[in-house]
Design a protein around this motif. Structure first.
Motif, PDB file in Angstrom:
ATOM      1  N   THR A 113       0.811  -1.223   0.000  1.00 27.27           N
ATOM      2  CA  THR A 113       0.000   0.000   0.000  1.00 27.27           C
ATOM      3  C   THR A 113       0.843   1.271   0.000  1.00 27.27           C
ATOM      4  N   VAL A 114       2.105   1.175   0.425  1.00 31.33           N
ATOM      5  CA  VAL A 114       2.948   2.370   0.532  1.00 31.33           C
ATOM      6  C   VAL A 114       4.132   2.342  -0.428  1.00 31.33           C
ATOM      7  N   ALA A 115       4.176   1.326  -1.298  1.00 27.30           N
ATOM      8  CA  ALA A 115       5.294   1.218  -2.239  1.00 27.30           C
ATOM      9  C   ALA A 115       4.781   1.096  -3.665  1.00 27.30           C
ATOM     10  N   ASP A 116       5.527   1.656  -4.599  1.00 24.72           N
ATOM     11  CA  ASP A 116       5.211   1.531  -6.024  1.00 24.72           C
ATOM     12  C   ASP A 116       5.908   0.284  -6.536  1.00 24.72           C
ATOM     13  N   TYR A 117       5.324  -0.868  -6.142  1.00 25.88           N
ATOM     14  CA  TYR A 117       5.957  -2.157  -6.434  1.00 25.88           C
ATOM     15  C   TYR A 117       5.073  -2.963  -7.364  1.00 25.88           C
ATOM     16  N   ASN A 118       5.658  -3.434  -8.469  1.00 23.98           N
ATOM     17  CA  ASN A 118       4.936  -4.250  -9.430  1.00 23.98           C
ATOM     18  C   ASN A 118       5.157  -5.720  -9.083  1.00 23.98           C
ATOM     19  N   VAL A 119       4.122  -6.370  -8.605  1.00 19.71           N
ATOM     20  CA  VAL A 119       4.238  -7.762  -8.174  1.00 19.71           C
ATOM     21  C   VAL A 119       4.581  -8.674  -9.334  1.00 19.71           C
ATOM     22  N   LEU A 120       4.082  -8.363 -10.535  1.00 15.98           N
ATOM     23  CA  LEU A 120       4.293  -9.230 -11.695  1.00 15.98           C
ATOM     24  C   LEU A 120       5.715  -9.143 -12.228  1.00 15.98           C
ATOM     25  N   THR A 121       6.293  -7.954 -12.239  1.00 11.28           N
ATOM     26  CA  THR A 121       7.640  -7.773 -12.807  1.00 11.28           C
ATOM     27  C   THR A 121       8.720  -7.682 -11.738  1.00 11.28           C
ATOM     28  N   GLY A 122       8.315  -7.403 -10.498  1.00 11.52           N
ATOM     29  CA  GLY A 122       9.288  -7.265  -9.427  1.00 11.52           C
ATOM     30  C   GLY A 122       9.993  -5.924  -9.398  1.00 11.52           C
ATOM     31  N   VAL A 123       9.525  -4.955 -10.182  1.00 12.66           N
ATOM     32  CA  VAL A 123      10.147  -3.626 -10.241  1.00 12.66           C
ATOM     33  C   VAL A 123       9.609  -2.764  -9.108  1.00 12.66           C
ATOM     34  N   ASN A 124      10.522  -2.165  -8.348  1.00  8.55           N
ATOM     35  CA  ASN A 124      10.137  -1.305  -7.236  1.00  8.55           C
ATOM     36  C   ASN A 124      10.602   0.120  -7.528  1.00  8.55           C
ATOM     37  N   ASN A 125       9.644   1.033  -7.648  1.00 15.18           N
ATOM     38  CA  ASN A 125       9.971   2.429  -7.952  1.00 15.18           C
ATOM     39  C   ASN A 125       9.960   3.321  -6.721  1.00 15.18           C
ATOM     40  N   GLY A 126      10.088   2.711  -5.546  1.00 13.74           N
ATOM     41  CA  GLY A 126      10.169   3.491  -4.319  1.00 13.74           C
ATOM     42  C   GLY A 126       8.839   3.612  -3.594  1.00 13.74           C
ATOM     43  N   PHE A 127       8.852   4.368  -2.511  1.00 11.20           N
ATOM     44  CA  PHE A 127       7.672   4.519  -1.669  1.00 11.20           C
ATOM     45  C   PHE A 127       6.773   5.647  -2.179  1.00 11.20           C
ATOM     46  N   THR A 128       5.478   5.422  -1.994  1.00  9.90           N
ATOM     47  CA  THR A 128       4.487   6.424  -2.423  1.00  9.90           C
ATOM     48  C   THR A 128       3.739   7.032  -1.238  1.00  9.90           C
ATOM     49  N   GLY A 129       4.043   6.558  -0.025  1.00 10.69           N
ATOM     50  CA  GLY A 129       3.366   7.087   1.160  1.00 10.69           C
ATOM     51  C   GLY A 129       1.886   6.725   1.178  1.00 10.69           C
ATOM     52  N   ILE A 130       1.056   7.709   1.473  1.00 13.22           N
ATOM     53  CA  ILE A 130      -0.392   7.455   1.590  1.00 13.22           C
ATOM     54  C   ILE A 130      -1.134   7.746   0.284  1.00 13.22           C
ATOM     55  N   GLU A 131      -0.404   7.802  -0.800  1.00 10.53           N
ATOM     56  CA  GLU A 131      -1.013   8.143  -2.091  1.00 10.53           C
ATOM     57  C   GLU A 131      -2.149   7.205  -2.467  1.00 10.53           C
ATOM     58  N   LYS A 132      -1.946   5.900  -2.233  1.00 11.23           N
ATOM     59  CA  LYS A 132      -2.978   4.916  -2.596  1.00 11.23           C
ATOM     60  C   LYS A 132      -4.209   5.061  -1.708  1.00 11.23           C
ATOM     61  N   TYR A 133      -3.998   5.389  -0.440  1.00 15.02           N
ATOM     62  CA  TYR A 133      -5.135   5.579   0.456  1.00 15.02           C
ATOM     63  C   TYR A 133      -5.951   6.804   0.045  1.00 15.02           C
ATOM     64  N   VAL A 134      -5.270   7.861  -0.352  1.00 12.20           N
ATOM     65  CA  VAL A 134      -5.964   9.064  -0.838  1.00 12.20           C
ATOM     66  C   VAL A 134      -6.749   8.734  -2.088  1.00 12.20           C
ATOM     67  N   ARG A 135      -6.147   7.935  -2.961  1.00  9.49           N
ATOM     68  CA  ARG A 135      -6.822   7.527  -4.199  1.00  9.49           C
ATOM     69  C   ARG A 135      -8.080   6.724  -3.891  1.00  9.49           C
ATOM     70  N   VAL A 136      -7.983   5.837  -2.895  1.00 11.39           N
ATOM     71  CA  VAL A 136      -9.148   5.030  -2.509  1.00 11.39           C
ATOM     72  C   VAL A 136     -10.266   5.926  -1.986  1.00 11.39           C
ATOM     73  N   LEU A 137      -9.919   6.832  -1.075  1.00  3.72           N
ATOM     74  CA  LEU A 137     -10.923   7.658  -0.417  1.00  3.72           C
ATOM     75  C   LEU A 137     -11.550   8.700  -1.338  1.00  3.72           C
TER      76      LEU A 137
END
Length: 296
Positions: free
Chosen positions: A39-63
């Motif tokens: 929830t706090v990382a820009d991580y692609n589970v399929l490719t394994g690429v991690n572009n770093g932390f995004t903080g609460i960005e996904k939670y804001v997007r959800v809300l």
């Protein structure tokens, strides 16, 4: 000498429970931490690429997602409808089955049958019952003259969720009945005898004796059912797949769609975490509302 023995016994106890604790950590704690990480990382589970932390960005997007709030509204309607209907019917059936009569044990055993049916089988059964073309419910209503033409139960946005609640109630009602009967069996008969001597009727006895003493059991079953209802998925998937017009798009099905339909694992994880926090919050509210009171 005694302290050394106790220390040795403690070490032995820790050693004995270690395998179970490792299983618990592996099956519960690790997935929870991993979900939180997604929830706090820009991580692609399929490719394994991690572009770093995004903080609460996904939670804001959800809300700020209107589809999320629609799914939450649908879910809360399902939770409220299921729990109210199952609690009322559960008390009625449990009170009836608590009265001694011939065949009581047999009827109690029969009550377990719907609960024993797998959810997928239950969904298929209700899919057949509610089918607009050849469903048993339409045929019955047509024969007795209550309707003039078949009703599309699962195709009408106003009816679909209500019939899903009905299907869920048929399966889960035995859980309420069993738990409430178990609670009733622990209530001393002397309480009812004392109330009867004072001229108390059935309603007074229920309100002042049965219900207060059943609050701990009711708390347990409500927490269990709320957690189950908040993550209802299988019966929705089998009957409507979130339709029509997202009228049965529960939060669990929306999370599944985002995660495995659109492969947005981070967003799906944020949805799951928010639902988890909400479920725990509801459990806390239950505990405060259903705190034990004195009988009189």
């Amino acid at each position: 000498m005694k302290s050394k023995f106790l220390a040795k016994e403690a070490r032995l106890g820790i050693f004995m429970i270690s395998p179970a604790m490792l299983i618990i950590i592996g099956l519960m704690l690790y997935p929870l931490i991993y979900t939180l990480y997604l929830t706090v990382a820009d991580y692609n589970v399929l490719t394994g690429v991690n572009n770093g932390f995004t903080g609460i960005e996904k939670y804001v997007r959800v809300l700020t997602d209107s589809d999320f709030w629609n799914a939450m509204g649908v879910t809360m309607y399902f939770v409220a409808g299921s729990l109210v209907l199952q609690t009322i019917l559960g008390f009625i059936v449990a009170l009836f089955l608590n009265i001694p009569f011939k065949g009581q044990k047999l009827l109690r055993a029969v009550m377990l049958a719907p609960w024993a049916v797998p959810t997928v089988v239950n969904a298929q059964l209700w899919n057949w019952i509610l089918n607009a073309s050849y469903g048993a419910l339409n045929k019955l209503l047509l024969q007795i003259g209550l309707i003039d033409e078949p009703i599309v139960w699962l195709g009408d946005p106003k009816l679909a969720m209500n019939v899903i609640i009905l299907a869920d109630t048929w399966k889960m009602l035995p859980l309420f009945v069993i738990m409430l009967l178990a609670g009733m069996s622990t209530i001393p008969e002397s309480h009812y005898e004392a109330a009867k001597l004072e001229g108390a009727g059935f309603w007074f006895s229920f309100r002042k004796i049965t219900f207060p003493l059943l609050k701990p059991m009711l708390l347990v079953v409500l927490i269990m059912r709320t957690a189950q209802a908040m993550r209802v998925f299988d019966i929705v998937y089998m009957l409507t797949q979130g339709g029509p017009n997202n009228s049965t798009m529960t939060i669990s099905y929306y999370t599944y769609y985002q995660t495995f339909g659109l492969f947005d694992f981070g967003y799906g994880s944020a949805l799951a975490m928010i639902v988890t926090v909400l479920t725990v919050g509801i459990a806390v509210i239950y505990k405060k509302v259903l705190k034990s009171d004195d009988i009189y």
